[in-house]
Design a protein around this motif. Structure first.
Motif, mmCIF file in Angstrom:
data_model
loop_
_atom_site.group_PDB
_atom_site.id
_atom_site.type_symbol
_atom_site.label_atom_id
_atom_site.label_comp_id
_atom_site.label_asym_id
_atom_site.label_seq_id
_atom_site.Cartn_x
_atom_site.Cartn_y
_atom_site.Cartn_z
ATOM 1 N N GLU A 272 18.391 30.994 -33.648
ATOM 2 C CA GLU A 272 16.970 31.092 -33.332
ATOM 3 C C GLU A 272 16.609 30.137 -32.196
ATOM 4 O O GLU A 272 15.876 30.490 -31.267
ATOM 5 N N LYS A 273 17.132 28.917 -32.249
ATOM 6 C CA LYS A 273 16.886 27.936 -31.195
ATOM 7 C C LYS A 273 17.481 28.404 -29.870
ATOM 8 O O LYS A 273 16.882 28.212 -28.806
ATOM 9 N N GLN A 274 18.651 29.023 -29.940
ATOM 10 C CA GLN A 274 19.313 29.502 -28.725
ATOM 11 C C GLN A 274 18.516 30.641 -28.083
ATOM 12 O O GLN A 274 18.352 30.679 -26.862
ATOM 13 N N PHE A 275 18.036 31.568 -28.913
ATOM 14 C CA PHE A 275 17.199 32.648 -28.393
ATOM 15 C C PHE A 275 15.936 32.074 -27.744
ATOM 16 O O PHE A 275 15.529 32.486 -26.661
ATOM 17 N N ARG A 276 15.307 31.128 -28.439
ATOM 18 C CA ARG A 276 14.066 30.544 -27.932
ATOM 19 C C ARG A 276 14.303 29.828 -26.609
ATOM 20 O O ARG A 276 13.498 29.938 -25.670
ATOM 21 N N ALA A 277 15.410 29.097 -26.512
ATOM 22 C CA ALA A 277 15.733 28.376 -25.273
ATOM 23 C C ALA A 277 15.910 29.363 -24.121
ATOM 24 O O ALA A 277 15.477 29.109 -22.989
ATOM 25 N N PHE A 278 16.535 30.494 -24.402
ATOM 26 C CA PHE A 278 16.771 31.522 -23.382
ATOM 27 C C PHE A 278 15.451 32.054 -22.841
ATOM 28 O O PHE A 278 15.236 32.114 -21.622
ATOM 29 N N LEU B 197 21.968 26.194 -22.207
ATOM 30 C CA LEU B 197 20.711 25.579 -21.776
ATOM 31 C C LEU B 197 20.361 24.382 -22.650
ATOM 32 O O LEU B 197 19.909 23.344 -22.146
ATOM 33 N N LEU B 198 20.569 24.518 -23.957
ATOM 34 C CA LEU B 198 20.293 23.412 -24.874
ATOM 35 C C LEU B 198 21.220 22.227 -24.617
ATOM 36 O O LEU B 198 20.877 21.083 -24.913
ATOM 37 N N ALA B 199 22.395 22.520 -24.050
ATOM 38 C CA ALA B 199 23.354 21.456 -23.724
ATOM 39 C C ALA B 199 23.095 20.861 -22.343
ATOM 40 O O ALA B 199 23.839 20.002 -21.880
ATOM 41 N N GLY B 200 22.036 21.352 -21.685
ATOM 42 C CA GLY B 200 21.675 20.815 -20.374
ATOM 43 C C GLY B 200 22.434 21.414 -19.218
ATOM 44 O O GLY B 200 22.386 20.892 -18.096
ATOM 45 N N GLN B 201 23.133 22.521 -19.447
ATOM 46 C CA GLN B 201 23.908 23.160 -18.391
ATOM 47 C C GLN B 201 23.041 24.120 -17.563
ATOM 48 O O GLN B 201 21.979 24.560 -17.998
ATOM 49 N N THR B 202 23.507 24.427 -16.375
ATOM 50 C CA THR B 202 22.827 25.368 -15.488
ATOM 51 C C THR B 202 23.540 26.713 -15.545
ATOM 52 O O THR B 202 24.768 26.779 -15.461
ATOM 53 N N LEU B 203 22.796 27.775 -15.678
ATOM 54 C CA LEU B 203 23.382 29.110 -15.770
ATOM 55 C C LEU B 203 23.664 29.679 -14.388
ATOM 56 O O LEU B 203 22.990 29.316 -13.415
ATOM 57 N N PRO B 204 24.644 30.562 -14.281
ATOM 58 C CA PRO B 204 25.000 31.148 -12.972
ATOM 59 C C PRO B 204 23.999 32.182 -12.466
ATOM 60 O O PRO B 204 24.149 32.686 -11.355
ATOM 61 N N VAL B 205 23.003 32.504 -13.257
ATOM 62 C CA VAL B 205 21.966 33.453 -12.856
ATOM 63 C C VAL B 205 20.608 32.786 -13.009
ATOM 64 O O VAL B 205 20.358 32.100 -14.002
ATOM 65 N N LYS B 206 19.743 32.957 -12.011
ATOM 66 C CA LYS B 206 18.418 32.364 -12.051
ATOM 67 C C LYS B 206 17.393 33.365 -12.600
ATOM 68 O O LYS B 206 17.470 34.550 -12.308
ATOM 69 N N PRO B 207 16.425 32.890 -13.391
ATOM 70 C CA PRO B 207 15.373 33.791 -13.875
ATOM 71 C C PRO B 207 14.357 34.059 -12.769
ATOM 72 O O PRO B 207 14.287 33.320 -11.781
ATOM 73 N N ALA C 58 25.123 37.420 -25.057
ATOM 74 C CA ALA C 58 25.022 36.623 -23.831
ATOM 75 C C ALA C 58 23.780 35.738 -23.876
ATOM 76 O O ALA C 58 23.778 34.620 -23.354
ATOM 77 N N LYS C 59 22.703 36.217 -24.512
ATOM 78 C CA LYS C 59 21.499 35.400 -24.672
ATOM 79 C C LYS C 59 21.810 34.160 -25.501
ATOM 80 O O LYS C 59 21.371 33.050 -25.170
ATOM 81 N N LEU C 60 22.567 34.358 -26.581
ATOM 82 C CA LEU C 60 22.920 33.232 -27.443
ATOM 83 C C LEU C 60 23.772 32.217 -26.695
ATOM 84 O O LEU C 60 23.551 31.008 -26.805
ATOM 85 N N GLU C 61 24.750 32.715 -25.945
ATOM 86 C CA GLU C 61 25.610 31.820 -25.173
ATOM 87 C C GLU C 61 24.807 31.081 -24.113
ATOM 88 O O GLU C 61 24.997 29.875 -23.896
#
Length: 274
Positions: free
Chosen positions: A165-171, A204-214, A196-199
């Motif tokens: 749930e936290k991972q979805f919310r962070a996404f 994001l919760l770990a402070g990492q940057t994703l390879p795709v920008k929103p 992929a949303k969960l990952e």
């Protein structure tokens, strides 16, 4: 599945089509359909667990613009004959339509039945919610439908953990949507974009940057929603937002919710108690 992912699906449906400006009646009809799908999904789980009788999940992808209601009126109410001009979801009031749809579901009819009735009554198969409403109307009048009910198969509810749930919310709070989830799934070789949303949320919760920008617009909207949610989680309601809008000389209550949530997240105290 909990209620949050269903709200996410609705939100994504609107976000992905926000520039298509669909007819308001079509939007309302589609939201009604999605709401009923979720209700029936929950009822289906109860059936699987030996609970009360009801209809199961109606499977199908979300495609908002495709659900466009017709504009016709009923002239022939004989259940076994094709209706020359059936009533639709756009012509009935929301309360009446809900009663008709409930009658349809409680009689044991399902999604496939609506397709069969659409052919018999020469209604649009693309607007099955209108077909269901018409069938429910006839059932409430004491008529017998020309086909036997064949309810959708019940499904077992899928649940998610608090961590997921936290991972979805962070996404979503980062401004990402289904479009980015599909791209990330390809990059990470993940079959299901939902995974992929969960990952993505995990990273994001770990402070990492994703390879795709929103998208920028989605980032802004997501930030406002996050702040508004913080406002409500703190115990404030709409009436409080109206008061704060006057105190802060803001144009509307929504702006007060966002501003209030911003201050709450920053650890500040608002000028009124909830």
């Amino acid at each position: 599945m909990t209620e949050q992912p269903h709200r996410d699906q609705l939100r994504e449906a609107f976000e992905s089509n926000e520039h298509n400006t669909p007819d308001p009646a079509a939007v309302y009809a589609r939201v009604q359909e999605l709401s009923l799908k979720y209700k029936r999904r929950r009822r289906g789980a109860q059936i699987a667990a030996g609970g009360v009788l009801g209809a199961g999940l109606i499977a199908g992808a979300i495609n908002l613009p495709a659900f466009l209601p017709a504009n016709q009126a009923v002239t022939n109410t004989a259940a076994g004959l094709p209706a020359a001009a059936p009533a639709t979801s756009a012509s009935a009031s929301p309360s009446t339509e809900n009663e008709n749809l409930d009658a349809y579901t409680e009689a044991g009819y399902g999604y496939d039945d609506a397709g069969k009735l659409a052919k018999l009554w020469k209604m649009s198969d693309d607007d099955r919610i209108a077909v269901k409403a018409e069938a429910g109307r006839r059932l409430l009048l004491g008529e017998t439908l020309p086909i036997q009910p064949s309810p959708d198969a019940p499904v077992e509810e899928e649940t998610i953990s608090p961590t997921q749930e936290k991972q979805f919310r962070a996404f979503f709070e980062a401004g990402y949507s289904w479009t980015e989830a599909e791209k990330l799934a390809k990059i990470w070789n993940i079959k299901d974009p939902s995974d992929a949303k969960l990952e993505a949320g995990k990273r994001l919760l770990a402070g990492q940057t994703l390879p795709v920008k929103p998208q920028k617009a989605n980032v802004t909207a997501a930030l406002e929603e996050k702040r508004a949610n913080a406002f409500f989680r703190a115990g404030y309601d709409v009436s409080d937002a109206v008061k704060l809008a006057k105190i802060w000389n803001l144009k509307d209550a929504w702006g007060a919710k966002v501003e209030g949530g911003k201050r709450i997240l920053a650890g500040q105290t608002l000028p009124i108690q909830p």
